[in-house]
Design an enzyme around this catalytic site. Structure first.
Site, PDB file in Angstrom:
ATOM      1  N   GLY A  46       0.929  -1.235   0.035  1.00 31.02           N
ATOM      2  CA  GLY A  46      -0.003  -0.100   0.092  1.00 31.02           C
ATOM      3  C   GLY A  46       0.826   1.195   0.013  1.00 31.02           C
ATOM      4  O   GLY A  46       1.891   1.035  -0.700  1.00 31.02           O
ATOM      5  N   GLU A  47       0.490   1.946   0.891  1.00 33.88           N
ATOM      6  CA  GLU A  47       1.488   3.415   0.946  1.00 33.88           C
ATOM      7  C   GLU A  47       1.899   3.509   2.560  1.00 33.88           C
ATOM      8  O   GLU A  47       1.059   3.863   3.151  1.00 33.88           O
ATOM      9  CB  GLU A  47       0.788   4.651   0.543  1.00 33.88           C
ATOM     10  N   SER A  48       3.140   3.239   2.932  1.00 30.98           N
ATOM     11  CA  SER A  48       3.750   3.171   4.088  1.00 30.98           C
ATOM     12  C   SER A  48       3.319   4.366   5.014  1.00 30.98           C
ATOM     13  O   SER A  48       2.837   4.373   6.225  1.00 30.98           O
ATOM     14  CB  SER A  48       4.799   2.732   4.303  1.00 30.98           C
ATOM     15  N   CYS A  76       6.084  -5.213   0.956  1.00 36.09           N
ATOM     16  CA  CYS A  76       6.355  -3.843   0.220  1.00 36.09           C
ATOM     17  C   CYS A  76       6.307  -2.863   1.352  1.00 36.09           C
ATOM     18  O   CYS A  76       6.847  -2.603   2.086  1.00 36.09           O
ATOM     19  CB  CYS A  76       5.525  -3.529  -0.970  1.00 36.09           C
ATOM     20  N   ARG A 103      12.531   3.501   0.283  1.00 32.78           N
ATOM     21  CA  ARG A 103      11.198   3.698  -0.543  1.00 32.78           C
ATOM     22  C   ARG A 103      11.322   4.005  -1.932  1.00 32.78           C
ATOM     23  O   ARG A 103      12.344   4.805  -2.187  1.00 32.78           O
ATOM     24  CB  ARG A 103      10.385   4.663   0.214  1.00 32.78           C
ATOM     25  N   ILE A 134       6.076  -3.391  -7.127  1.00 34.35           N
ATOM     26  CA  ILE A 134       5.328  -2.246  -7.525  1.00 34.35           C
ATOM     27  C   ILE A 134       5.820  -1.052  -6.514  1.00 34.35           C
ATOM     28  O   ILE A 134       5.725  -1.031  -5.536  1.00 34.35           O
ATOM     29  CB  ILE A 134       3.730  -2.548  -7.288  1.00 34.35           C
ATOM     30  N   HIS A 170       5.570  -8.513  -4.179  1.00 36.05           N
ATOM     31  CA  HIS A 170       4.125  -9.019  -3.957  1.00 36.05           C
ATOM     32  C   HIS A 170       4.070 -10.214  -4.057  1.00 36.05           C
ATOM     33  O   HIS A 170       3.307 -10.861  -5.064  1.00 36.05           O
ATOM     34  CB  HIS A 170       3.205  -8.046  -4.538  1.00 36.05           C
ATOM     35  N   GLU A 172       1.607 -12.095  -3.008  1.00 36.79           N
ATOM     36  CA  GLU A 172       0.142 -12.504  -3.290  1.00 36.79           C
ATOM     37  C   GLU A 172      -0.179 -12.219  -4.416  1.00 36.79           C
ATOM     38  O   GLU A 172      -1.672 -12.535  -4.696  1.00 36.79           O
ATOM     39  CB  GLU A 172      -0.813 -11.584  -2.245  1.00 36.79           C
TER      40      GLU A 172
HETATM   41  N1  GLN Z   1       5.940   2.887  -2.657  1.00 35.44           N
HETATM   42  C1  GLN Z   1       5.074   2.637  -1.377  1.00 35.44           C
HETATM   43  C2  GLN Z   1       5.613   3.055   0.001  1.00 35.44           C
HETATM   44  O1  GLN Z   1       6.663   3.816  -0.324  1.00 35.44           O
HETATM   45  C3  GLN Z   1       5.316   1.033  -1.385  1.00 35.44           C
HETATM   46  C4  GLN Z   1       4.654   0.377  -2.573  1.00 35.44           C
HETATM   47  C5  GLN Z   1       3.733  -1.092  -2.446  1.00 35.44           C
HETATM   48  O2  GLN Z   1       3.424  -1.368  -1.158  1.00 35.44           O
HETATM   49  N2  GLN Z   1       3.561  -1.425  -3.349  1.00 35.44           N
HETATM   50  O3  GLN Z   1       5.150   2.780   0.846  1.00 35.44           O
END
Ligand code: GLN
Length: 188
Positions: A46-48, A76, A103, A134, A170, A172
Site C-alpha cells: 500500500g502506501e507506508s 512492500c 522507499r 510495485i 508482492h 500475493e
Molecule cells: N511505494 C510504497 C511506499 O513507499 C510501497 C509500494 C507498495 O506497497 N506496493 O510505501
C-alpha cells in the site's frame, strides 16, 4: 490459530485469499485492538506513509508491541513499516527487522515490473521465483541477525529475523505460494 491481515488500506484482500487457500483462519484487522485476538499478522503493500497516518500514535505503539512479540510478515509497504531505518524520505519504522530500506528505490522507469528472482532454501540452493514489484523499496542495509530468503539480481528482496519476515515484492499477486507457506511454517 488465527492470522490477522492488517486491513487499513492496500491489497490486504489478496493476502486473505492466499492464506485461506493455504488453509489458514484469517481475520481482517481494521482496528488495533483486534491484534489481541490474532497469533500472527500480515502487513500488506500500500502506501507506508498512509499506514502511519491511519494508525496514529496509539495504533503504531500497539502494532510495535505486536510485531516484537508475534510472527509477522510484511510485503512492500509492510516491509517498510517493519524496518528499523527508512530512507527517501526518512520515516518511523517499527524496528522489528534490523534493515535499512529505501522507499521507491527503482526510480520512475522501472517503477513496477515482474522479474524472476531466486528463492533460497535452508541449504542455500536457489530456485527461480516470479516477483511482482510495485513502486518497490530496496533493502540497502542488513544487520547481522537478518537472514536472506530471496534475491533479485544482487539485491536481497525477502528477509527474516527471528519470527518476522518481509518481502519487497508482492507474493500475493502471483500463483506461487511458497513465500506464504514459509510464513505459515513460522507460526507452527
Ligand atoms: N511505494 C510504497 C511506499 O513507499 C510501497 C509500494 C507498495 O506497497 N506496493 O510505501
Amino acid at each position: 490459530m488465527k492470522i490477522g491481515v492488517l486491513a487499513l488500506q492496500g491489497d490486504f484482500d489478496a493476502h486473505r485469499l492466499r492464506l485461506e487457500q493455504l488453509g489458514a483462519d484469517v481475520v481482517l484487522v481494521r482496528k488495533p485492538e483486534q491484534l489481541d485476538g490474532v497469533d500472527g499478522l500480515v502487513i500488506p503493500g500500500g502506501e507506508s506513509g498512509t499506514f502511519l497516518n491511519l494508525l496514529g500514535e496509539a495504533g503504531f505503539e500497539k502494532l510495535r508491541q505486536f510485531v516484537h512479540a508475534k510472527p509477522t510478515f510484511g510485503t512492500c509497504a509492510g516491509a517498510i513499516l517493519l524496518a528499523k531505518v527508512v530512507e527517501n524520505p526518512k520515516q518511523a519504522g517499527l524496528g522489528a527487522l534490523d534493515i535499512t530500506i529505501r522507499r521507491n528505490a527503482y526510480g520512475r522507469q522501472i517503477d513496477s515490473s515482474i522479474r524472476t528472482g531466486q528463492l533460497l532454501n535452508e541449504a542455500h540452493q536457489s530456485s527461480p521465483l516470479e516477483m511482482v514489484f510495485i513502486r518497490a523499496p530496496k533493502i540497502e542495509g542488513l544487520g547481522s541477525g537478518v537472514e536472506v530468503l530471496a534475491t533479485e539480481r544482487k539485491d536481497p528482496v525477502a528477509v527474516r529475523q527471528g519470527n518476522v519476515m518481509a518481502a519487497t515484492f508482492h507474493p500475493e499477486l502471483t500463483e506461487d505460494t511458497r513465500i506464504h507457506q514459509l510464513f505459515l511454517k513460522m507460526l507452527k
